[in-house]
Design an enzyme around this catalytic site. Structure first.
Site, PDB file in Angstrom:
ATOM      1  N   LYS A 111     -14.135  -7.078  -1.542  1.00 35.07           N
ATOM      2  CA  LYS A 111     -12.806  -7.541  -1.158  1.00 35.07           C
ATOM      3  C   LYS A 111     -12.291  -8.663  -2.083  1.00 35.07           C
ATOM      4  CE  LYS A 111     -12.747  -5.177   2.905  1.00 35.07           C
ATOM      5  NZ  LYS A 111     -14.084  -4.665   3.211  1.00 35.07           N
TER       6      LYS A 111
HETATM    7  C1  LIG Z   1     -14.421  -3.425   3.905  1.00 33.51           C
HETATM    8  C2  LIG Z   1     -15.761  -2.906   3.627  1.00 33.51           C
HETATM    9  C3  LIG Z   1     -16.033  -1.535   3.567  1.00 33.51           C
HETATM   10  C4  LIG Z   1     -14.991  -0.493   3.867  1.00 33.51           C
HETATM   11  O1  LIG Z   1     -13.946  -0.477   2.962  1.00 33.51           O
HETATM   12  P1  LIG Z   1     -12.583   0.278   3.331  1.00 33.51           P
HETATM   13  O2  LIG Z   1     -11.672  -0.012   2.213  1.00 33.51           O
HETATM   14  O3  LIG Z   1     -12.117  -0.295   4.634  1.00 33.51           O
HETATM   15  O4  LIG Z   1     -12.937   1.718   3.468  1.00 33.51           O
HETATM   16  C5  LIG Z   1     -17.316  -1.130   3.217  1.00 33.51           C
HETATM   17  N1  LIG Z   1     -18.297  -2.023   2.979  1.00 33.51           N
HETATM   18  C6  LIG Z   1     -18.077  -3.352   3.044  1.00 33.51           C
HETATM   19  C7  LIG Z   1     -19.197  -4.283   2.773  1.00 33.51           C
HETATM   20  C8  LIG Z   1     -16.810  -3.836   3.364  1.00 33.51           C
HETATM   21  O5  LIG Z   1     -16.599  -5.170   3.434  1.00 33.51           O
END
Ligand SMILES: *Cc1c(COP(=O)(O)O)cnc(C)c1O
Length: 459
Positions: A111
């Protein structure tokens, strides 16, 4: 670039508007009118680009004229300064597979890659205005921390982060509730991530409230998140030098994997995009049966994927149905009946690009242990669903698994699976000493609106 809503193709918006709004006024998601396609010669040229230059080259297609290439490059360069890897991400061999590590940013999950840039974009856009933007975001554990790191102590911005109370890992919570400055408010909602996301969506749908607080959002439904995530698909493909590549993506809200789909539309020779889900397997069900039906959320070992309303799927729906009225009909059906159903032709279309596998808690633990035993390497429980899916997926082209979070964020699960206690990464040197700051509130939109209305003037 001009944008439209998946539920109405006729009204258009510019980048600044869709960036600030996140969600379209009719509840749809924003899409650009044009997705640029790179040809083979152009792709070849990109091979020599640094990560920053590659990001500039890709992202600028979506945010001109607000951000031209020069302005964007400076912004991106600044945004990636805090990353542990010079090239932001790293591609490593794990046995026969490739792991694309996306967790070298300040809060140890993928993120950060979009969010650090988004933080700087807010600042650029806000300079012109003299009023405060109140950003409200729902998190399943990692988005919140990334947003706090990117927006803490910025002028003219307050950030309200809603996380599901007691449903994220201890370290995830600790990072979120200790790194924020005076403009950050953490709210633990007594409910699930879907409840948190629903509250945010209801706030966006309330025009008066939205305008009163000058509300904005940074959830993965925000198109700006998607465009920065397209880049690492290009980067890893260009590094590999294979004719075609498969990507295996631990998925919840369908944001990260949808970025891969856009990369494919932009000309990247991706063979298959593999959805890796945990026991909350709505995406596997819809891809295999055509029925999109959210069930009750189950707490799993990979909490950032404990999602049943996979919002970004609406974007794919628009591409495969190729009609705003049909998308609108499906989403209305979902609201009234609690599900919608896609016909065989559409499922076939989706399956041309996508495949899905579910990984149970048991399999997640087993996979973490196996990888540790074989390679003395730790993968977090989300990334483990990717490795597990890779064993179920037969294909002759290389498989790149997206490493979505640093294993330290899930210390307890790692200990459970391997018996080992991981070393703390240097990014977290501060957190254990600071006091946690958050308020626990009921799962009630009006109550949380009131909280935000009260707090927005504190600074
Ligand atoms: C947010 C997240 C996901 C999922 O990602 P999306 O874009 O919502 O599909 C998977 N793994 C981790 C560690 C995350 O923080």
């Amino acid at each position: 670039m001009k944008y439209f809503s998946t539920r109405n193709r006729k009204i258009n918006f510019n980048f600044e508007e869709i960036f600030q709004r996140g969600l379209a006024p009719d509840g749809g998601l924003f899409l650009p009118y044009i997705i640029k396609k790179f040809n083979k010669t152009h792709l070849k040229k990109l091979k020599k680009f640094s990560y920053v230059d590659l990001t500039t080259e890709i992202v600028s297609n979506f945010c001109e004229p607000e951000f031209n290439k020069n302005k964007l490059k400076a912004l991106i360069k600044k945004s990636y300064k805090k990353f542990k890897k010079k090239e932001v991400v790293s591609l490593v061999d794990v046995g026969e597979h490739k792991l694309l590590e996306l967790y070298h940013g300040p809060t140890l999950a993928f993120k950060d890659i979009a969010m650090q840039c988004i933080g700087n974009m807010y600042e650029e856009l806000n300079v012109k205005e003299d009023r405060t933007t109140n950003i409200v975001v729902a998190t399943s554990g990692d988005t919140g921390a990334a947003a706090i790191s990117a927006l803490s102590n910025r002028k003219n911005i307050n950030l309200f982060v809603l996380h599901p109370h007691n449903k994220i890992s201890k370290i995830q919570r600790k990072i979120m509730t200790t790194i924020g400055g005076r403009n950050i408010y953490n709210i633990a909602v007594k409910g699930s991530f879907d409840d948190c996301q629903n509250i945010v969506k209801e706030m966006f749908a309330d025009d008066i409230f939205r305008q009163t607080i000058n509300m904005s959002g940074v959830n993965s439904i925000n198109w700006a998140r998607i465009i920065f995530q397209i880049v690492y698909y290009f980067y890893s493909y260009l590094k590999l030098g294979s004719k075609k590549v498969n990507y295996i993506v631990p998925t919840g809200n369908f944001g990260d994997i949808y970025a891969g789909y856009v990369a494919k539309k932009m000309g990247l020779p991706i063979e298959k995009l593999v959805v890796a889900t945990n026991e909350n397997d709505i995406l596997k069900r819809v891809i295999n049966t055509g029925i999109y039906k959210p069930l009750k959320v189950r707490a799993s070992l990979s909490p950032s994927m404990d999602i049943q309303v996979s919002s970004n799927f609406e974007r794919l729906l628009f591409h495969v149905l190729n009609s705003d009225t049909k998308v609108k009909k499906m989403m209305t059906g979902l609201k009234i009946n609690g599900y919608f159903k896609l016909d065989k032709k559409i499922i076939k279309k989706i399956k041309k690009d996508f495949l899905a596998f579910k990984t149970t808690n048991q399999e997640t633990k087993k996979t973490i242990k196996e990888i540790y035993n074989k390679y003395q390497m730790f993968v977090d429980p989300h990334t483990a669903t990717g490795f597990n899916s890779a064993t179920k997926f037969k294909n002759s082209y290389p498989k790149v698994i997206l490493g979505t979070a640093h294993p330290y964020k899930f210390l307890e699960t790692m200990k459970l699976a391997t018996g080992k206690i991981l070393k703390k990464p240097s990014q977290l040197n501060q957190i254990s000493r600071s006091k946690e700051k958050f308020d626990i509130l009921d799962n009630n939109t009006n109550l949380i609106k009131k909280y935000i209305l009260d707090k927005q003037y504190e600074n």
